[in-house]
Design a protein around this motif. Structure first.
Motif, PDB file in Angstrom:
ATOM      1  N   SER A 391      -0.595 -13.651   5.510  1.00 40.81           N
ATOM      2  CA  SER A 391       0.852 -13.759   5.334  1.00 40.81           C
ATOM      3  C   SER A 391       1.210 -14.935   4.426  1.00 40.81           C
ATOM      4  CB  SER A 391       1.522 -13.947   6.697  1.00 40.81           C
ATOM      5  OG  SER A 391       2.924 -14.029   6.549  1.00 40.81           O
ATOM      6  N   ILE A 392       2.240 -14.736   3.662  1.00 42.50           N
ATOM      7  CA  ILE A 392       2.655 -15.757   2.703  1.00 42.50           C
ATOM      8  C   ILE A 392       4.183 -15.729   2.587  1.00 42.50           C
ATOM      9  CG2 ILE A 392       2.650 -14.277   0.647  1.00 42.50           C
ATOM     10  CD1 ILE A 392       1.265 -16.593  -0.854  1.00 42.50           C
ATOM     11  N   ASN A 393       4.774 -16.845   2.210  1.00 35.60           N
ATOM     12  CA  ASN A 393       6.209 -16.882   1.891  1.00 35.60           C
ATOM     13  C   ASN A 393       6.363 -16.321   0.479  1.00 35.60           C
ATOM     14  OD1 ASN A 393       8.877 -17.500   1.249  1.00 35.60           O
ATOM     15  ND2 ASN A 393       8.821 -19.493   2.248  1.00 35.60           N
ATOM     16  N   PRO A 394       7.005 -15.164   0.335  1.00 38.24           N
ATOM     17  CA  PRO A 394       7.041 -14.507  -0.978  1.00 38.24           C
ATOM     18  C   PRO A 394       7.984 -15.173  -1.980  1.00 38.24           C
ATOM     19  CG  PRO A 394       8.355 -13.264   0.580  1.00 38.24           C
ATOM     20  CD  PRO A 394       7.697 -14.371   1.367  1.00 38.24           C
ATOM     21  N   ARG A 395       8.911 -16.038  -1.496  1.00 41.50           N
ATOM     22  CA  ARG A 395       9.905 -16.636  -2.395  1.00 41.50           C
ATOM     23  C   ARG A 395       9.209 -17.590  -3.367  1.00 41.50           C
ATOM     24  NH1 ARG A 395      12.693 -18.118   3.159  1.00 41.50           N
ATOM     25  NH2 ARG A 395      13.546 -16.053   3.695  1.00 41.50           N
ATOM     26  N   LEU A 396       9.478 -17.357  -4.633  1.00 34.18           N
ATOM     27  CA  LEU A 396       8.814 -18.156  -5.655  1.00 34.18           C
ATOM     28  C   LEU A 396       9.818 -18.580  -6.717  1.00 34.18           C
ATOM     29  CD1 LEU A 396       6.213 -19.315  -6.910  1.00 34.18           C
ATOM     30  CD2 LEU A 396       5.909 -17.122  -8.077  1.00 34.18           C
ATOM     31  N   ASP A 397      10.028 -19.897  -6.831  1.00 28.98           N
ATOM     32  CA  ASP A 397      10.878 -20.439  -7.898  1.00 28.98           C
ATOM     33  C   ASP A 397       9.999 -20.597  -9.132  1.00 28.98           C
ATOM     34  OD1 ASP A 397      12.497 -21.814  -9.599  1.00 28.98           O
ATOM     35  OD2 ASP A 397      13.012 -23.421  -8.215  1.00 28.98           O
ATOM     36  N   GLY A 398       9.899 -19.524  -9.890  1.00 29.88           N
ATOM     37  CA  GLY A 398       9.046 -19.539 -11.073  1.00 29.88           C
ATOM     38  C   GLY A 398       9.665 -18.690 -12.176  1.00 29.88           C
ATOM     39  N   CYS A 399       9.097 -18.798 -13.369  1.00 29.04           N
ATOM     40  CA  CYS A 399       9.622 -18.092 -14.538  1.00 29.04           C
ATOM     41  C   CYS A 399       8.514 -17.330 -15.247  1.00 29.04           C
ATOM     42  CB  CYS A 399      10.234 -19.075 -15.531  1.00 29.04           C
ATOM     43  SG  CYS A 399      11.772 -19.803 -14.954  1.00 29.04           S
ATOM     44  N   LEU A 400       8.881 -16.138 -15.738  1.00 32.57           N
ATOM     45  CA  LEU A 400       7.994 -15.355 -16.590  1.00 32.57           C
ATOM     46  C   LEU A 400       8.655 -15.189 -17.952  1.00 32.57           C
ATOM     47  CD1 LEU A 400       6.823 -12.348 -14.360  1.00 32.57           C
ATOM     48  CD2 LEU A 400       5.747 -14.585 -14.622  1.00 32.57           C
ATOM     49  N   ARG A 401       7.839 -15.097 -18.949  1.00 35.40           N
ATOM     50  CA  ARG A 401       8.320 -14.723 -20.277  1.00 35.40           C
ATOM     51  C   ARG A 401       7.186 -14.002 -21.005  1.00 35.40           C
ATOM     52  NH1 ARG A 401       8.315 -20.540 -23.565  1.00 35.40           N
ATOM     53  NH2 ARG A 401       6.017 -20.646 -23.797  1.00 35.40           N
ATOM     54  N   GLY A 402       7.539 -13.237 -22.014  1.00 36.47           N
ATOM     55  CA  GLY A 402       6.527 -12.528 -22.800  1.00 36.47           C
ATOM     56  C   GLY A 402       5.697 -11.581 -21.968  1.00 36.47           C
ATOM     57  N   TRP A 403       6.311 -10.935 -20.960  1.00 35.51           N
ATOM     58  CA  TRP A 403       5.547 -10.067 -20.073  1.00 35.51           C
ATOM     59  C   TRP A 403       5.163  -8.764 -20.770  1.00 35.51           C
ATOM     60  CZ3 TRP A 403      10.528 -11.732 -19.159  1.00 35.51           C
ATOM     61  CH2 TRP A 403      11.557 -10.807 -19.385  1.00 35.51           C
ATOM     62  N   ASN A 404       4.038  -8.273 -20.334  1.00 39.91           N
ATOM     63  CA  ASN A 404       3.482  -7.040 -20.889  1.00 39.91           C
ATOM     64  C   ASN A 404       2.777  -6.311 -19.757  1.00 39.91           C
ATOM     65  OD1 ASN A 404       2.249  -4.972 -22.271  1.00 39.91           O
ATOM     66  ND2 ASN A 404       1.000  -6.288 -23.584  1.00 39.91           N
ATOM     67  N   TRP A 405       3.362  -5.165 -19.371  1.00 41.60           N
ATOM     68  CA  TRP A 405       2.788  -4.386 -18.280  1.00 41.60           C
ATOM     69  C   TRP A 405       2.162  -3.121 -18.851  1.00 41.60           C
ATOM     70  CZ3 TRP A 405       3.215  -7.863 -14.683  1.00 41.60           C
ATOM     71  CH2 TRP A 405       4.371  -8.646 -14.545  1.00 41.60           C
ATOM     72  N   LEU A 406       0.912  -2.948 -18.589  1.00 40.96           N
ATOM     73  CA  LEU A 406       0.187  -1.736 -19.004  1.00 40.96           C
ATOM     74  C   LEU A 406       0.244  -1.520 -20.509  1.00 40.96           C
ATOM     75  CD1 LEU A 406       1.311   0.695 -16.155  1.00 40.96           C
ATOM     76  CD2 LEU A 406      -0.698  -0.773 -16.244  1.00 40.96           C
ATOM     77  N   ASN A 407       0.232  -2.634 -21.239  1.00 46.03           N
ATOM     78  CA  ASN A 407       0.204  -2.593 -22.710  1.00 46.03           C
ATOM     79  C   ASN A 407       1.391  -1.833 -23.297  1.00 46.03           C
ATOM     80  OD1 ASN A 407      -2.260  -4.015 -22.994  1.00 46.03           O
ATOM     81  ND2 ASN A 407      -3.378  -2.120 -22.428  1.00 46.03           N
ATOM     82  N   GLY A 408       2.478  -1.844 -22.609  1.00 46.67           N
ATOM     83  CA  GLY A 408       3.650  -1.138 -23.110  1.00 46.67           C
ATOM     84  C   GLY A 408       4.841  -2.074 -23.241  1.00 46.67           C
ATOM     85  N   GLU A 409       5.791  -1.705 -24.082  1.00 48.18           N
ATOM     86  CA  GLU A 409       6.996  -2.495 -24.275  1.00 48.18           C
ATOM     87  C   GLU A 409       7.965  -2.233 -23.133  1.00 48.18           C
ATOM     88  OE1 GLU A 409      10.609  -3.071 -27.519  1.00 48.18           O
ATOM     89  OE2 GLU A 409       8.815  -1.904 -28.031  1.00 48.18           O
ATOM     90  N   ASP A 410       8.462  -3.292 -22.529  1.00 46.06           N
ATOM     91  CA  ASP A 410       9.372  -3.172 -21.379  1.00 46.06           C
ATOM     92  C   ASP A 410      10.786  -3.539 -21.823  1.00 46.06           C
ATOM     93  OD1 ASP A 410      10.506  -2.924 -18.929  1.00 46.06           O
ATOM     94  OD2 ASP A 410       9.484  -4.624 -18.009  1.00 46.06           O
ATOM     95  N   SER A 411      11.378  -2.707 -22.645  1.00 43.86           N
ATOM     96  CA  SER A 411      12.702  -3.014 -23.201  1.00 43.86           C
ATOM     97  C   SER A 411      13.795  -2.948 -22.132  1.00 43.86           C
ATOM     98  CB  SER A 411      13.028  -2.041 -24.337  1.00 43.86           C
ATOM     99  OG  SER A 411      12.988  -0.705 -23.879  1.00 43.86           O
ATOM    100  N   THR A 412      13.616  -2.111 -21.115  1.00 43.29           N
ATOM    101  CA  THR A 412      14.636  -1.982 -20.062  1.00 43.29           C
ATOM    102  C   THR A 412      14.807  -3.291 -19.311  1.00 43.29           C
ATOM    103  OG1 THR A 412      14.121   0.366 -19.804  1.00 43.29           O
ATOM    104  CG2 THR A 412      15.296  -0.725 -17.995  1.00 43.29           C
ATOM    105  N   THR A 413      13.690  -3.892 -18.914  1.00 43.96           N
ATOM    106  CA  THR A 413      13.762  -5.169 -18.191  1.00 43.96           C
ATOM    107  C   THR A 413      14.348  -6.258 -19.081  1.00 43.96           C
ATOM    108  OG1 THR A 413      11.843  -4.565 -16.849  1.00 43.96           O
ATOM    109  CG2 THR A 413      12.419  -6.908 -16.970  1.00 43.96           C
ATOM    110  N   GLN A 414      13.947  -6.294 -20.313  1.00 43.12           N
ATOM    111  CA  GLN A 414      14.451  -7.314 -21.227  1.00 43.12           C
ATOM    112  C   GLN A 414      15.963  -7.218 -21.396  1.00 43.12           C
ATOM    113  OE1 GLN A 414      12.204  -6.732 -24.815  1.00 43.12           O
ATOM    114  NE2 GLN A 414      10.318  -7.642 -23.987  1.00 43.12           N
TER     115      GLN A 414
END
Length: 630
Positions: A391-414
């Motif tokens: 078990s873990i506390n899932p809350r995370l104060d963190g930042c992502l940028r330049g994400w790439n999921w499955l080698n595809g462009e994620d324009s919807t999230t952007q």
């Protein structure tokens, strides 16, 4: 001499009696002529033997005198004028002097001693028949010389003349005075409180107090008392923070519930290996970066942080494992992280260096309804945290940028991130929790001593330290609130002193709505270290190592600590950065804190991710810096 006068008088009488009117002579009746022959004393050449009273007797009492004759008696006009008018009045009342009425004699001889120099009286001269006396105006008393009046000091002669009020002596009078905020009641001889609240002096809430009043503004709505202590004004920043956000970054800590900030479902016609790559930045030691796989009972992986290090939990074919990397990555610097399925292995890299390699048997994609499918959640889990392997506390104060999921462009999230600034991260951030001037965090903390220690039964200790960098001079740093929404204890910033009603920046320690200790500090000039230590018989406030000034005497302090003790025997919640919807008058400050802050209570650092509630605008582990040059 007398014989000669008699002889001359007889001769004159003979002449008058024999005079012939036909020759121009005047014949005088015998009675009137006798007046000329009556012996009379000389007026002017015998002043050593005769007094003015004697002259007055002969001239105006024994016979009727003219004004000129009265002038010869008094030898001055003012006295003559005064006497002769009174003399004529006496004749009118008592008749002619020849009638020998004793009332006329008394009337003529009643000299008004008050006419000359007020009879020697310095205030009132009262004339009476044959005499006079001096008198005084109200508020004066006659001295022993019976001439001079002196002021009566009523305050000394009658100490209870004003009752409970202060007596102030005046010439001929006195007045009763009360302190500011009180008015004098003459009926009961006491000072009574003035209810200033009836005068509608306050813009918002007014509280009448003995001899005074206080105005209160609803800090939860972003206002505070202005310098006139009656009206309200906006709480404005005194320091500008660089709160600009990056539209190319995704903030993982937006959902306090721990639910994901991004949900994606991938479907492929052919079997596809899992690949994820992104830049990551955080100061948070614990939380979930992403989940990938099917559902809770199928195959999945969770990449998370624990103690600042990457941790991978995975479940393949019903078997769960947990593994972690060695280096800590919660130093606040951007770093590139990648997770990739390679030849039945999962490889995790940090800045292109492999930090974990785990052998797996199976695929993350599951074949369902003719398609290979995979669920991806970012910043949270699709199931409860206690259903993880560890078990873990899932809350995370963190930042992502330049994400790439499955080698595809994620324009919807952007596009979604670009349109919603609450999904974006601060462009620059440092350590600490940021309170934007709205919202608070709640903790369930215990302050009572262990029940197993008989000597400590019922005892408690509150030790709190806070490192603050305020952006505004008004707000609640720390508070205890009970279920009745009373505020037993609070530590706050404020820009005025409620007693002196002087504008000054202060840090207040209060029990309920009464300030116990305070210290003047320029809160907006730099970072400050604030500490409190409170036990049953002790209370201490320090700011940057300087002890606060007590606002109470010993008896008042003891009573306040007893009140706090009563509250702590029941459940209280700990609030950071603000208060719930409590009464405006329940505590000196109700405004939300604006600025950065880290808190320790009883030596334990508080993580806002561990709170029972946190406003979504509060950041647990990232605080923007002060703008350069401001």
């Amino acid at each position: 001499m007398r014989a000669l006068n008699a002889l001359l008088g007889a001769a004159l009488l003979s002449v008058l009696l024999v005079a012939d009117p036909s020759h121009g002579t005047i014949v005088v009746p015998a009675q009137e002529a006798a007046q000329f022959l009556r012996p009379r004393q000389r007026r002017s050449n015998q002043f050593l033997e005769e007094t003015m009273q004697g002259h007055l007797e002969r001239e105006c009492v024994e016979e009727r005198c003219s004004r000129e004759e009265a002038r010869e008696v008094f030898e001055n006009e003012p006295e003559t004028e005064y006497f002769y008018d009174r003399y004529l009045e006496c004749i009118r009342v008592f008749g002619s002097p020849y009638a020998r009425n004793t009332g006329l004699i008394t009337c003529v001889h009643n000299k008004d001693e008050c006419f000359v120099n007020n009879g020697g009286c310095n205030q009132v001269c009262l004339n009476k028949p044959g005499s006079y006396h001096c008198s005084c105006f109200s508020g004066y008393v006659l001295q022993s010389n019976n001439r001079i009046c002196e002021d009566i000091d009523e305050c000394k002669h009658s100490t209870a003349i004003c009752g409970t009020a202060r007596c102030r002596n005046h010439l001929s009078s006195y007045s009763c005075h009360c302190n500011n905020g009180y008015k004098y009641n003459e009926l009961v001889k006491a000072c009574e409180d003035v209810d200033e609240c009836e005068q509608k002096l306050c813009e918002q809430t007014c509280v009448n107090t003995p001899g005074s009043y206080t105005c209160h503004c609803d800090g939860r709505r972003g206002v505070k008392l202005s310098s006139d202590m009656n009206t309200c004004e906006d709480i404005l920043p005194c320091v500008s923070f660089a709160t600009e956000k990056s539209i190319k970054s995704l903030y993982l800590g937006r959902m306090f519930s721990g639910t994901p900030v991004i949900w994606r479902r991938f479907k492929r016609k052919q079997s596809t290996r899992f690949v994820a790559e992104f830049d990551f930045r955080t100061f948070d030691p614990e939380g979930v970066l992403f989940f990938a796989g099917g559902h809770q009972d199928s195959t999945w992986i969770v990449l998370a942080l624990r103690n600042g290090k990457l941790e991978l939990q995975l479940k393949y074919n019903g078997i769960g494992r947990v593994t972690s990397s060695r280096p800590s990555i919660n130093h606040g610097m951007w770093q590139m992280i990648s997770v990739e399925e390679l030849e039945r292995n999962l490889v995790i890299k940090v800045n292109k260096d492999a930090v974990m390699k785990i052998a797996v048997s199976g695929d993350l994609f599951t074949f369902e309804k003719g398609l290979y499918q995979l669920n991806l959640t970012v910043g949270g889990l699709p199931f409860r945290p206690n259903e993880l392997i560890h078990s873990i506390n899932p809350r995370l104060d963190g930042c992502l940028r330049g994400w790439n999921w499955l080698n595809g462009e994620d324009s919807t999230t952007q596009e979604t991130v670009r349109l919603h600034d609450k999904m974006q991260c601060y462009a620059v951030a440092g350590r600490g929790s940021f309170y934007p001037g709205r919202g608070f965090a709640i903790f369930n903390l215990g302050y009572m001593a262990s029940s197993g220690d008989e000597q400590a039964e019922g005892n408690w200790t509150i030790s709190m330290t806070a490192e603050i960098r305020p952006a505004a001079d008004t707000g609640v740093l720390f508070a205890l609130v009970n279920e009745d929404k009373a505020v037993p204890l609070s530590l706050s910033l404020i820009d005025y002193h409620s007693s002196t009603k002087i504008k000054q920046q202060l840090i207040l320690l209060s029990i309920e709505n009464t300030t116990v200790s305070s210290l003047e500090v320029n809160v907006c000039d730099s970072d400050h270290s604030v500490g409190i230590f409170i036990a049953k018989e002790t209370i201490l406030l320090t700011v940057d190592g300087v002890a606060g000034q007590s606002e109470m005497n010993h008896a008042q302090l003891k009573a306040s600590l007893n009140l706090l003790n009563d509250h702590l025997q029941r459940d209280v919640k700990t609030y950071l950065g603000g208060l719930p919807d409590v009464a405006i008058t329940s505590t000196p400050v109700t405004a939300f804190y604006h600025g950065c802050m880290t808190v320790k209570i009883n030596e334990n650092a508080l993580d806002l991710d561990d709170s029972v509630y946190k406003h979504s605008d509060l950041t647990s582990h990232s605080c923007p810096p002060i703008e350069t040059g401001k």
